[in-house]
Scaffold this active site. Structure first.
Site, short mmCIF file in Angstrom:
data_model
loop_
_atom_site.label_atom_id
_atom_site.label_comp_id
_atom_site.label_asym_id
_atom_site.label_seq_id
_atom_site.Cartn_x
_atom_site.Cartn_y
_atom_site.Cartn_z
N GLU A 7 0.89 -1.25 0.03
CA GLU A 7 0.19 -0.01 0.14
C GLU A 7 0.85 1.11 -0.09
OE1 GLU A 7 -3.37 2.17 2.88
OE2 GLU A 7 -3.30 -0.10 2.62
N LYS A 8 2.02 1.37 0.42
CA LYS A 8 2.97 2.26 0.81
C LYS A 8 4.34 1.85 0.58
CE LYS A 8 0.69 3.72 4.27
NZ LYS A 8 -0.15 2.54 5.13
N ASP A 107 -2.92 -2.83 3.28
CA ASP A 107 -3.26 -2.74 4.77
C ASP A 107 -4.32 -3.56 4.94
OD1 ASP A 107 -1.11 -1.07 5.01
OD2 ASP A 107 -2.36 0.93 5.65
N ASP A 109 -7.24 -3.62 6.10
CA ASP A 109 -8.87 -3.22 6.25
C ASP A 109 -9.30 -3.00 5.02
OD1 ASP A 109 -7.55 -0.80 5.13
OD2 ASP A 109 -6.88 0.02 7.00
N TYR A 332 0.18 -2.33 13.59
CA TYR A 332 -0.73 -1.46 12.78
C TYR A 332 -1.55 -0.58 13.38
CZ TYR A 332 -3.88 -0.38 8.79
OH TYR A 332 -4.75 0.20 7.93
N ARG A 334 -4.23 1.66 12.63
CA ARG A 334 -5.77 2.19 12.17
C ARG A 334 -6.66 0.89 12.35
NH1 ARG A 334 -5.77 6.36 7.93
NH2 ARG A 334 -3.71 7.13 7.79
#
Length: 646
Positions: A7-8, A107, A109, A332, A334
């Site tokens: 994701e990043k 991520d 989610d 993580y 979030r």
């Protein structure tokens, strides 16, 4: 060629470190082993197209164009590469086309699932690549944890419903925000409002919470109320006080919270009990135990950091991202979950050793008992996320900023308390009958601090309130030396702060009367999600609908005008509760995309029609604070330069 798609960049680098060498860095990717590659998004590389992408005439805001419904256009919904990250998208596009297998490492989610899925789907892959697409869920960026995650890949199609749910949410937010913002802004211009009436599924009910609280405070009229204390004499022991409990016969003189509003009644009780027998009706001492609080979810951490250090939700999220990505000190962040996988329990010794080195909690670390397994360790209650906890990584404290140290210490304390005994205490109560009235004395006494010793800041306040009751027996006769009249004033609701506004968002069901909607909100995330709450609050400040006065959060005049101009249904959390319920059902494969989107489009059309039939007079003549004309902006800039040169 295997493509690991993160994701990043920080996650991409962590994945590459866990894969076979040699490693070769290239632009936007890292080649690993014998021809495999790790690459990454930079957040969302794609975004929903603006209305004018569907029809050029939509660039100008006009009521006759509304509602704008992309799926009714020949092209359907459009995604465009973001201009700032177009270069990385081009790199990914080329790698996706070359890949024989793709491992989705977004991520863990709903948004992380969609973010990578939408890039793969937008670029397009062969049927064989799509069939063999794998999913890797990473909660901890430290090397051993990443390696373990790479060994536990799952078929990506198992998460397809999660991606569809996120897509439905994204498109629904676009439809609701674009159409209703344009509608109400155009209507507001007719009453000389200067600004944009920004409407959102979550931001508008959130603004409504603050506006209604401000109104309650403005309308509040303080009233006196009265309590009666009986001062009881105990032979050869310290005296104590007991509080009068008004009977049903006093209900005509009480408010809705049971407080006595009639001073003469309270004075009469004071007079009647002086020098009278106080007979013990009942004595109760119950020993109780309380388990340690669960590890933090993001919202609970944000609330605690706001209470403790006055940090905003965005500050806490930014710090958490730094602790997770840069320092690799926490898992993580979030996360909406507070439980931990059972497998993590075996890491406790190493994690506590890291806490001992990274913080000033070494004395508490030495007292932690790693044979204690709290209720936090529960595989049945974890999913893609788990509670936010420290990792085994060690970093010298001086490498962390003061705020990073504060947030890391909070996470560490919440983890440490899992390895301490239950807090054991005794709740005592004495019921007395004096002149026909019931008086009660309560006290709580700690037997064993247990996990509470971890939270030293709370202990001092707790110890001050730690009381014991005299040892008495039922039927024992004492004497009331005197009565005491205590006059108090009813208090207005307190203005929101960062902590209480976040608490209201997570516990939004308290503000809903409909039992069905209340139930839905209790079962879902509340108002907004762990990942979005901070940005939504900040957006309302940016839009000049909210303002700060010290730690207090209030609505601006423009914010009040917006809420007072909208139908009540748009300002309450009921609708977003129904959305979240449907989105959750989509993610569980109990509903489909069309079940959600079709009724939503009908609702939006009805709201637009209703808005066009009346003007938002509450916005008449107002403007958003901070909105400047070009002339005023230039004048301000010139004045600022003059002051700076002086």
């Amino acid at each position: 060629m295997k493509l690991y798609l993160a994701e990043k960049p920080s996650l991409g680098r962590a994945i590459a470190a866990a894969l076979p060498k040699p490693h070769r860095k290239a632009e936007g990717c890292i080649w690993v082993g014998e021809g495999d590659v790790v690459s990454w998004c930079i957040g969302h590389l794609l975004e929903q197209a603006e209305p004018e992408a569907y029809d050029k005439q939509f660039k100008k805001w006009q009521l006759q164009h509304l509602p704008i419904l992309p799926d009714q256009h020949a092209s359907g919904w459009k995604l465009l590469a973001k201009s700032k990250t177009r270069k990385q998208f081009s790199i990914l596009k080329k790698l996706i086309k070359q890949a024989g297998q793709i491992i989705h490492c977004g991520d863990p989610d709903r948004e992380g699932q969609l973010l990578v899925d939408e890039v793969i789907n937008h670029v397009g892959v062969s049927a064989s690549v799509k069939t063999n697409l794998q999913r890797c869920l990473i909660n901890d960026l430290n090397l051993p944890a990443v390696k373990q995650s790479l060994l536990n890949l799952k078929p990506n199609h198992e998460f397809a419903a999660l991606s569809i749910s996120a897509l439905a949410r994204s498109r629904a937010d676009w439809l609701y925000g674009i159409n209703l913002t344009r509608t109400y802004t155009l209507q507001a211009q007719k009453v000389a409002f200067k600004g944009v009436v920004s409407i959102g599924r979550v931001q508008t009910p959130l603004l409504g919470l603050v506006v209604r609280r401000d109104q309650e405070i403005d309308d509040f009229v303080s009233k006196p109320f009265y309590e009666v204390l009986a001062h009881i004499v105990v032979p050869d022991k310290a005296a104590f006080t007991a509080k009068w409990q008004p009977s049903d016969a006093c209900s005509a003189y009480q408010d809705e919270e049971g407080r006595i509003l009639n001073k003469a009644l309270a004075e009469n009780v004071v007079t009647r009990i002086k020098g009278q027998e106080a007979r013990v009706q009942a004595v109760e001492n119950k020993e109780k135990k309380q388990a340690p609080p669960l590890p933090y979810s993001l919202s609970i951490l944000q609330i605690e950091a706001a209470k403790r250090y006055g940090l905003s939700a965005k500050q806490v999220l930014d710090v958490c991202q730094s602790l997770y990505e840069t320092h690799k000190l926490i898992t993580y962040p979030r996360s909406d979950n507070r439980y931990l996988p059972a497998a993590h329990f075996k890491q406790a010794t190493n994690v506590i050793a890291a806490i001992s080195q990274n913080t000033e909690l070494s004395e508490l670390c030495s007292k932690a008992n790693t044979s204690i397994k709290s209720k936090a360790w529960n595989d049945a209650k974890t999913g893609a996320h788990h509670g936010i906890i420290p990792t085994e990584n060690k970093v010298r404290a001086e490498r962390l900023s003061r705020v990073e140290q504060q947030v890391y210490a909070l996470v560490s304390q919440q983890y440490l308390c899992q390895f301490f005994p239950h807090w054991t205490y005794s709740d005592g109560r004495i019921d007395l009958k004096i002149a026909g009235g019931l008086f009660i004395c309560k006290a709580r006494h700690t037997i064993d601090l247990g996990w509470k010793q971890v939270f030293s800041r709370e202990n001092s306040a707790f110890d001050e309130a730690n009381k014991t009751l005299p040892k008495l027996e039922s039927g024992q006769s004492l004497m009331c030396d005197r009565g005491e009249l205590v006059e108090k004033q009813t208090q207005a609701p307190k203005p929101y702060t960062d902590a209480t506004l976040l608490a209201a968002m997570t516990g939004i069901s308290r503000y809903v009367s409909d039992p069905e909607i209340k139930k839905i909100l209790k079962e879902t995330d509340g108002l907004g999600t762990e990942a979005t709450r901070a940005s939504i609050i900040e957006l309302l400040f940016k839009r000049q609908f909210l303002q700060r006065r010290g730690k207090q959060i209030h609505a601006t005049e423009a914010g009040k005008g917006v809420i007072n101009s909208l139908p009540e249904s748009m300002t309450l959390p009921d609708m977003t509760a129904q959305w979240e319920s449907m989105l959750n059902k989509i993610s569980l494969r109990k509903h489909n995309y069309a079940d959600f989107m079709s009724p939503l489009q009908q609702t939006i059309t009805a709201l637009i029609t209703s808005a066009q039939q009346q003007l938002p007079t509450a916005l008449k003549g107002l403007k958003q604070s901070g909105i400047k004309t070009k002339k005023r902006a230039k004048r301000t800039k010139k004045t600022k330069k003059t002051k700076e040169s002086a």
